[in-house]
Design an enzyme around this catalytic site. Structure first.
Site, PDB file in Angstrom:
ATOM      1  CE  LYS A  13      -6.738  -5.269   0.127  1.00 21.98           C
ATOM      2  NZ  LYS A  13      -7.430  -4.621   1.258  1.00 21.98           N
ATOM      3  NE  ARG A  88      -1.503  -3.011   3.503  1.00 20.44           N
ATOM      4  CZ  ARG A  88      -1.999  -4.234   3.540  1.00 20.44           C
ATOM      5  NH1 ARG A  88      -2.023  -4.995   2.489  1.00 20.44           N
ATOM      6  NH2 ARG A  88      -2.454  -4.722   4.658  1.00 20.44           N
ATOM      7  NE  ARG A 127     -11.285  -9.794   7.929  1.00 18.32           N
ATOM      8  CZ  ARG A 127     -10.618  -9.223   6.917  1.00 18.32           C
ATOM      9  NH1 ARG A 127     -11.141  -9.165   5.705  1.00 18.32           N
ATOM     10  NH2 ARG A 127      -9.446  -8.680   7.127  1.00 18.32           N
ATOM     11  NE  ARG A 160      -6.149 -10.517  10.142  1.00 21.26           N
ATOM     12  CZ  ARG A 160      -6.134  -9.952   8.936  1.00 21.26           C
ATOM     13  NH1 ARG A 160      -6.693 -10.561   7.896  1.00 21.26           N
ATOM     14  NH2 ARG A 160      -5.566  -8.775   8.750  1.00 21.26           N
ATOM     15  NE  ARG A 171      -5.764  -4.357   9.504  1.00 14.50           N
ATOM     16  CZ  ARG A 171      -6.784  -5.222   9.527  1.00 14.50           C
ATOM     17  NH1 ARG A 171      -7.411  -5.471  10.651  1.00 14.50           N
ATOM     18  NH2 ARG A 171      -7.166  -5.815   8.429  1.00 14.50           N
TER      19      ARG A 171
HETATM   20  P1  ADP Z   1      -5.809  -6.256   5.517  1.00 17.31           P
HETATM   21  O1  ADP Z   1      -7.029  -6.988   5.949  1.00 17.31           O
HETATM   22  O2  ADP Z   1      -5.407  -5.114   6.396  1.00 17.31           O
HETATM   23  O3  ADP Z   1      -5.802  -5.943   4.047  1.00 17.31           O
HETATM   24  P2  ADP Z   1      -3.570  -8.061   5.128  1.00 17.31           P
HETATM   25  O4  ADP Z   1      -3.870  -9.472   5.440  1.00 17.31           O
HETATM   26  O5  ADP Z   1      -3.441  -7.640   3.724  1.00 17.31           O
HETATM   27  O6  ADP Z   1      -4.670  -7.244   5.898  1.00 17.31           O
HETATM   28  O7  ADP Z   1      -2.241  -7.613   5.889  1.00 17.31           O
HETATM   29  C1  ADP Z   1      -2.063  -7.809   7.286  1.00 17.31           C
HETATM   30  C2  ADP Z   1      -0.820  -7.068   7.761  1.00 17.31           C
HETATM   31  O8  ADP Z   1       0.335  -7.551   7.064  1.00 17.31           O
HETATM   32  C3  ADP Z   1      -0.816  -5.580   7.481  1.00 17.31           C
HETATM   33  O9  ADP Z   1      -1.521  -4.854   8.472  1.00 17.31           O
HETATM   34  C4  ADP Z   1       0.677  -5.281   7.469  1.00 17.31           C
HETATM   35  O10 ADP Z   1       1.201  -5.252   8.775  1.00 17.31           O
HETATM   36  C5  ADP Z   1       1.246  -6.490   6.777  1.00 17.31           C
HETATM   37  N1  ADP Z   1       1.331  -6.302   5.307  1.00 17.31           N
HETATM   38  C6  ADP Z   1       0.640  -7.013   4.354  1.00 17.31           C
HETATM   39  N2  ADP Z   1       0.962  -6.608   3.110  1.00 17.31           N
HETATM   40  C7  ADP Z   1       1.868  -5.600   3.263  1.00 17.31           C
HETATM   41  C8  ADP Z   1       2.563  -4.750   2.354  1.00 17.31           C
HETATM   42  N3  ADP Z   1       2.411  -4.846   1.015  1.00 17.31           N
HETATM   43  N4  ADP Z   1       3.404  -3.822   2.888  1.00 17.31           N
HETATM   44  C9  ADP Z   1       3.606  -3.716   4.213  1.00 17.31           C
HETATM   45  N5  ADP Z   1       2.962  -4.468   5.128  1.00 17.31           N
HETATM   46  C10 ADP Z   1       2.103  -5.418   4.663  1.00 17.31           C
END
Ligand code: ADP
Ligand code: ZN
Length: 212
Positions: A13, A88, A127, A160, A171
């Site tokens: 994404k 989400r 990653r 990370r 996740r």
């Molecule tokens: P991913 O690689 O899982 O898409 P992100 O960088 O989008 O990772 O998000 C990392 C973390 O931040 C998620 O695992 C969650 O804990 C939190 N997070 C991000 N966006 C949201 C959201 N819209 N709602 C709830 N938690 C979120």
């Protein structure tokens, strides 16, 4: 353009959002980046989000809607936005819908990157991310020139906290349970565009009819 990016963690994404940003100047808004910056800066928001993030769980809908309610009204959103990692959950999707109704704005579409699980797991475990500027690397396909050092800013390139095998498993499960239902939600809204790839070419071909 005003687009939502859907797809499991590791679907690509962020990469697609960056490419689309170059295409028409829309801003990428990543809730994950906003939250990580808050954690790194030790703000109140960061303190509230840290534990859930580390475990690979979601932070609360209230917290996220607080952030996004403000973010979407900032000046740079006029040209359009690519929402990366938001919404989400169904409550977030419904809250976003009312917010956009209030603002008199319409989404062009919700783009789903529909990538097989094996590909996702392989990508996430290999990653690496610059903990300073967020640049993304991959130990197999795109390592930094000097191991552990960011090509862009010289910062430390690390795995990370939420990219341990255990947190990744969690996740993906969280995605299946809480986020996958949004695919049906946006299909019902007539906004779903689904692409079985995260390469730019097929993505652009699928988007073209929606963004003109
Ligand atoms: P991913 O690689 O899982 O898409 P992100 O960088 O989008 O990772 O998000 C990392 C973390 O931040 C998620 O695992 C969650 O804990 C939190 N997070 C991000 N966006 C949201 C959201 N819209 N709602 C709830 N938690 C979120
Ligand atoms: Zn960097």
């Amino acid at each position: 353009m005003k687009i939502i990016l859907l797809g499991p963690p590791g679907a690509g994404k962020g990469t697609i959002a960056k490419a689309l940003m170059d295409y028409d100047g829309s801003v990428q808004i990543s809730t994950g980046d906003i939250l990580r910056a808050a954690v790194a800066a030790g703000t109140e928001l960061g303190k509230q989000a840290e534990a859930a993030m580390k475990a690979g769980d979601l932070v609360s809908d209230e917290l996220i809607m607080g952030i996004m309610g403000e973010r979407l009204q900032q000046e740079d959103c006029q040209r359009g936005y690519l929402l990366d990692g938001f919404p989400r959950t169904l409550p977030q999707a419904r809250a976003l819908k009312s917010l956009l109704d209030e603002l008199g704005e319409k989404l062009d579409c919700a783009l789903e990157l529909d990538i097989p699980r094996e590909v996702i797991i392989d990508r996430l475990t290999t990653r690496r991310t610059c903990s300073n500027c967020g640049e993304i690397y991959n130990v197999k396909t795109r390592p930094p020139k000097v191991e552990g050092v960011c090509d862009v800013c010289g910062g430390p390139v690390l795995q990370r906290d939420d990219e341990t095998e255990e947190a990744i498993e969690n996740r993906l499960q969280v995605y299946q349970q809480q986020t996958a239902p949004l695919v049906d939600f946006y299909r019902d809204e007539g906004l779903l565009v689904s692409v079985p790839s995260s390469d730019l070419e097929p993505v652009m071909a699928a988007l073209k009819p929606r963004i003109g």
